[in-house]
Design a protein around this motif. Structure first.
Motif, PDB file in Angstrom:
ATOM      1  N   SER A 260       0.818  -1.217   0.000  1.00 52.86           N
ATOM      2  CA  SER A 260       0.000   0.000   0.000  1.00 52.86           C
ATOM      3  C   SER A 260       0.849   1.262   0.000  1.00 52.86           C
ATOM      4  N   LYS A 261       2.129   1.139   0.366  1.00 56.86           N
ATOM      5  CA  LYS A 261       3.021   2.296   0.405  1.00 56.86           C
ATOM      6  C   LYS A 261       3.975   2.344  -0.781  1.00 56.86           C
ATOM      7  N   THR A 262       3.960   1.323  -1.614  1.00 60.36           N
ATOM      8  CA  THR A 262       5.002   1.169  -2.625  1.00 60.36           C
ATOM      9  C   THR A 262       4.448   1.394  -4.023  1.00 60.36           C
ATOM     10  N   ASP A 263       5.220   2.091  -4.838  1.00 63.61           N
ATOM     11  CA  ASP A 263       4.895   2.239  -6.247  1.00 63.61           C
ATOM     12  C   ASP A 263       5.192   0.920  -6.955  1.00 63.61           C
ATOM     13  N   GLY A 267       9.189   0.402  -7.267  1.00 60.54           N
ATOM     14  CA  GLY A 267       9.539  -0.175  -5.975  1.00 60.54           C
ATOM     15  C   GLY A 267       9.816   0.843  -4.898  1.00 60.54           C
ATOM     16  N   VAL A 268       9.788   2.147  -5.223  1.00 59.17           N
ATOM     17  CA  VAL A 268       9.955   3.169  -4.182  1.00 59.17           C
ATOM     18  C   VAL A 268       8.580   3.510  -3.623  1.00 59.17           C
ATOM     19  N   PHE A 269       8.557   4.429  -2.636  1.00 62.09           N
ATOM     20  CA  PHE A 269       7.274   4.783  -2.027  1.00 62.09           C
ATOM     21  C   PHE A 269       6.364   5.469  -3.057  1.00 62.09           C
ATOM     22  N   THR A 334      13.813  10.024   2.344  1.00 61.51           N
ATOM     23  CA  THR A 334      12.653   9.260   1.877  1.00 61.51           C
ATOM     24  C   THR A 334      12.437   9.572   0.406  1.00 61.51           C
ATOM     25  N   LEU A 335      12.406   8.518  -0.428  1.00 62.82           N
ATOM     26  CA  LEU A 335      12.226   8.680  -1.866  1.00 62.82           C
ATOM     27  C   LEU A 335      10.907   8.058  -2.289  1.00 62.82           C
ATOM     28  N   GLY A 336      10.201   8.766  -3.153  1.00 66.17           N
ATOM     29  CA  GLY A 336       8.959   8.231  -3.687  1.00 66.17           C
ATOM     30  C   GLY A 336       8.688   8.770  -5.083  1.00 66.17           C
ATOM     31  N   ARG A 337       7.801   8.074  -5.766  1.00 64.02           N
ATOM     32  CA  ARG A 337       7.389   8.521  -7.106  1.00 64.02           C
ATOM     33  C   ARG A 337       6.235   9.491  -6.938  1.00 64.02           C
ATOM     34  N   TRP A 338       6.443  10.714  -7.391  1.00 65.94           N
ATOM     35  CA  TRP A 338       5.452  11.776  -7.198  1.00 65.94           C
ATOM     36  C   TRP A 338       4.355  11.690  -8.266  1.00 65.94           C
ATOM     37  N   PHE A 343       9.961  12.317  -9.386  1.00 68.85           N
ATOM     38  CA  PHE A 343      10.251  11.695  -8.096  1.00 68.85           C
ATOM     39  C   PHE A 343      10.401  12.793  -7.055  1.00 68.85           C
ATOM     40  N   LEU A 344      10.063  12.482  -5.813  1.00 69.43           N
ATOM     41  CA  LEU A 344      10.210  13.430  -4.701  1.00 69.43           C
ATOM     42  C   LEU A 344      11.113  12.808  -3.650  1.00 69.43           C
ATOM     43  N   LEU A 345      12.105  13.580  -3.226  1.00 74.21           N
ATOM     44  CA  LEU A 345      13.038  13.142  -2.189  1.00 74.21           C
ATOM     45  C   LEU A 345      12.888  14.059  -0.984  1.00 74.21           C
ATOM     46  N   ILE A 346      12.581  13.476   0.170  1.00 77.71           N
ATOM     47  CA  ILE A 346      12.465  14.237   1.423  1.00 77.71           C
ATOM     48  C   ILE A 346      13.779  14.072   2.186  1.00 77.71           C
TER      49      ILE A 346
END
Length: 424
Positions: A260-263, A267-269, A334-338, A343-346
């Motif tokens: 539920s948290k993964t793209d 495979g990133v958030f 924290t890396l995720g697909r925006w 992509f967004l990196l926090i």
């Protein structure tokens, strides 16, 4: 420019802070002492200069009037007892003739033209008049000029020696105090390290075979050890009571939560988890005053990749970029697909300047990567840092505006929101 590795160990932070505080305090005292010494030496220099000039004014009147060169030299040589005096001479009123002159000659300062000065040296002179027993009318006319060359070399040597001594004292005290602090911290952190190892072992697959920890005979640590042993016994009871079906259900729930948290592609958030992470980072920043930054990463000309090679190759490019960023980023980020090719990196605990440097590092890594099928690609990045009274929407808007500037200015760039910070 690569980021310096942050000091995350509490022990190392305490040592660094202690060194900084001690060095700053001792350095301030040493600087104050150096300043007082300089003031004292300067006062002595001025006092000596005044005494020498006053003495020459009184003692040279009679021998100058009589042009007694031997007596003049004797009086002038008496000034050389002061280390501040390097030479003294008596000129005629028109300065065309030297009646008498003396010079302190050393290997370092050989004899040269009389009464010349350079650097921090001082030339002082006094006009000579006839003695008191001469006709008052004649006494108003000068009969010569005494010039004395003063040097501050002795004072400068004393100041340099005092400065070197102060630096040595600060260094010795720092080393001694750091050694004492290190020894004291070791007594505190060794039990904590032992407890940490036990916790890691408890978290491993062999945690159910872990023995209880022994008490150390120290009240502060024994209470923690007792709590750990109590938790260990409770966990053993829970593990013994659970059936294989319950453990399997827990694993499935864990996998579902991770999904539920993964793209699914990279495979990133995913966007949902990024929203939660941003909210948590902003709440922590408001409560603790700790800065954090975000980096929006957009693949340049990604549409042409899909148009030229197809969506399967485009998806592969996104996967490779996600893997590349995961390899470069710090564990705390924290890396995720925006969305799409963004992509967004926090970046936790990161001010704007450090985030911009890190964004340049990401940009260079993407530009240097040889992607499968398509070869080289570039990315544009926009950076923003949390501000006072900020919102998630405000941060995203500033980072998106910076990303838009990167695209407008030619792509393969890093732009940042103007938060009052200057970066090279």
């Amino acid at each position: 420019m690569p980021l310096l590795p942050p000091v995350r160990s509490i022990r190392n932070r305490m040592i660094v802070l202690f060194i900084v505080a001690t060095t700053t305090t001792l350095g301030a005292f040493a600087t104050q002492r150096q300043w007082l010494l300089h003031q004292d030496l300067e006062q002595r220099f001025e006092r000596t200069r005044g005494e020498v000039l006053d003495g020459l004014k009184q003692s040279l009147a009679a021998p100058t009037w009589a042009l007694n060169v031997g007596n003049l030299r004797t009086r002038l040589e008496s000034t050389l007892i002061h280390p501040e005096v390097t030479e003294a001479c008596v000129f005629s009123p028109d300065r065309e003739e030297v009646y008498a002159a003396v010079h302190r000659t050393t290997t370092a300062t050989p004899a040269g033209p009389f009464c010349t000065a350079s650097g921090h040296d001082v030339l002082a002179e006094v006009t000579l008049y006839p003695p008191d027993d001469i006709d008052p009318v004649r006494r108003s006319q000068p009969i010569g000029t005494a010039v004395v060359h003063f040097t501050r070399d002795t004072m400068q040597k004393t100041l340099r020696a005092a400065m070197i001594q102060g630096i040595i004292e600060v260094a010795v005290i720092d080393v001694a105090l750091v050694l004492l602090l290190t020894f004291g911290l070791r007594m505190v952190f060794r039990p904590l390290e032992h407890l940490r190892e036990a916790l890691f072992e408890l978290a491993s697959s062999h945690g159910d075979h872990l023995d209880e920890l022994s008490r150390l005979g120290r009240t502060e640590f024994d209470s923690v050890i007792d709590g750990f042993n109590s938790v260990l016994r409770r966990l053993r009871l829970i593990i013994a009571q659970r059936s294989e079906a319950e453990l399997e259900l827990m694993e499935k729930n864990r996998l579902l939560e991770a999904l539920s948290k993964t793209d699914q592609l990279t495979g990133v958030f995913n966007r949902r988890h990024l929203d939660d992470a941003l909210a948590g980072a902003l709440a922590r920043s408001r409560a603790e005053g700790i800065p954090f930054s975000i980096v929006l990463i957009d693949v340049d000309r990604f549409k042409s990749v899909n148009d030229t090679y197809g969506h399967q190759v485009g998806d592969r490019v996104l996967v490779e970029i996600a893997d590349l960023i995961m390899a470069v980023k710090r564990p705390t980020d924290t890396l995720g697909r925006w969305g799409g090719e963004e992509f967004l990196l926090i970046c936790a605990d990161t001010a704007l300047q450090d985030a911009v440097h890190f964004a340049h590092r990401l940009r260079n890594a993407v530009a240097a990567q040889d992607f499968a099928v398509i070869g080289r690609m570039t990315a544009s990045l926009g950076v923003a840092c949390v501000q006072q009274g900020d919102t998630i929407h405000g941060m995203i808007a500033r980072a998106d505006a910076a990303l838009y500037r990167s695209k407008e200015r030619g792509r393969n760039r890093v732009e940042f929101a103007d938060d009052g910070v200057t970066t090279p």
